[in-house]
Design an enzyme around this catalytic site. Structure first.
Site, mmCIF file in Angstrom:
data_model
loop_
_atom_site.group_PDB
_atom_site.id
_atom_site.type_symbol
_atom_site.label_atom_id
_atom_site.label_comp_id
_atom_site.label_asym_id
_atom_site.label_seq_id
_atom_site.Cartn_x
_atom_site.Cartn_y
_atom_site.Cartn_z
ATOM 1 N N GLU A 138 0.829 -1.214 0.000
ATOM 2 C CA GLU A 138 0.000 0.000 0.000
ATOM 3 C C GLU A 138 0.861 1.260 0.000
ATOM 4 O O GLU A 138 1.622 1.491 0.949
ATOM 5 C CB GLU A 138 -0.903 0.020 1.229
ATOM 6 C CG GLU A 138 -1.758 1.281 1.315
ATOM 7 C CD GLU A 138 -2.607 1.336 2.573
ATOM 8 O OE1 GLU A 138 -3.628 2.053 2.569
ATOM 9 O OE2 GLU A 138 -2.258 0.664 3.572
ATOM 10 N N GLU A 235 -12.019 2.733 5.695
ATOM 11 C CA GLU A 235 -10.928 2.956 6.643
ATOM 12 C C GLU A 235 -10.863 4.445 6.952
ATOM 13 O O GLU A 235 -10.035 5.181 6.417
ATOM 14 C CB GLU A 235 -9.589 2.453 6.074
ATOM 15 C CG GLU A 235 -8.493 2.435 7.129
ATOM 16 C CD GLU A 235 -7.152 1.975 6.605
ATOM 17 O OE1 GLU A 235 -6.572 1.039 7.178
ATOM 18 O OE2 GLU A 235 -6.683 2.552 5.603
#
Length: 254
Positions: A138, A235
């Site tokens: 990520e 998130e």
């Protein structure tokens, strides 16, 4: 669209099995988490079974947070620590039926870090493949985590191309990508073949995805148009209680 509650942010103050049940009651289609290792995997598995929610992903441990560490995988000289945390993550994922493991690169830079990250990902890929798992990397923005090794989707795509492992994919977090690169539409198009998971939050502030600079209605439409059929991970940091801020989910489902 199918939405996953990231339990590292949502209901993070509740025990993980309770958070899973709260996510199901709130209408989420799946869950994901950060560092579940202190929770008995049998309790997690029971909560997932009771609710019918899949556990999409978990993270490798970041190292010594008190010392400022935020991942181990690109740190020269810490290869054994990196192998230890990926073994732990893969073993725990197998026990609870999780599908993916996000390996945290850490604070590093330069060619030695690049070589370390690649060699560590080879090890992670081989280990995860034996368990039928996908590894995620990520890009994280430099405002929130200065010095993080992996910052942009272009850098991630270069690493993935060099690695050439089918079970290593990109975690495309719209919040981080927008801050670092902008133009989410073009980045989604460019990255689609390598995307293993998508996450959302408002920019700025990282709150619910119903305000700020990113038009998530347009993002959802584009994801449908380009053929992304995975989950969307929520998130974000709730502005109040999680339940009070969930109006966004019904709007984005449409």
């Amino acid at each position: 669209m199918k939405f996953s509650a990231n339990l590292g942010f949502l209901w993070h103050d509740r025990p993980l099995p309770e958070a899973i049940r709260l996510a199901a009651a709130a209408g989420f289609d799946a869950v994901e988490c950060h560092f579940p290792y202190e929770t008995d995997p049998a309790e997690v598995r029971a909560a997932l079974s009771d609710t019918g929610l899949p556990m999409l992903a978990l993270n490798t441990l970041p190292g010594d947070r008190n010392a400022g560490e935020f991942g181990l995988y690109a740190l020269p000289g810490r290869e054994e620590d990196g192998r230890r945390v990926i073994r732990q993550a893969v073993d725990y994922a197998a026990l609870i039926g999780a599908r993916k493991v996000h390996v945290m690169a850490g604070l590093a830079s330069g060619e030695p870090a690049h070589r370390t990250f690649l060699s560590s990902l080879v090890f992670a890929s081989d280990l995860a493949a034996k368990a039928g798992l996908t590894v995620l990397i990520e890009p994280i923005n430099m405002q929130d985590v200065p010095g993080y090794f992996l910052n942009t989707t272009d850098q991630a795509l270069e690493i993935l191309a060099e690695l050439d492992r089918p079970n290593v994919k990109l975690m495309f977090d719209c919040y981080h990508v927008h801050i670092m690169e902008g133009d989410l539409a073009s980045r989604l198009n460019a990255c689609l073949p390598m995307i293993g998971h998508v996450q959302i939050a408002a920019v700025p502030g990282r709150g619910e995805p119903d305000q700020g600079a990113i038009d998530y209605v347009a993002v959802m439409k584009q994801l449908q148009q380009i053929g992304y059929d995975g989950f969307i991970g929520a998130e974000y940091r709730p502005r109040a209680t999680v339940e009070e801020g969930l109006g966004w989910m019904q709007r984005l489902r449409v």
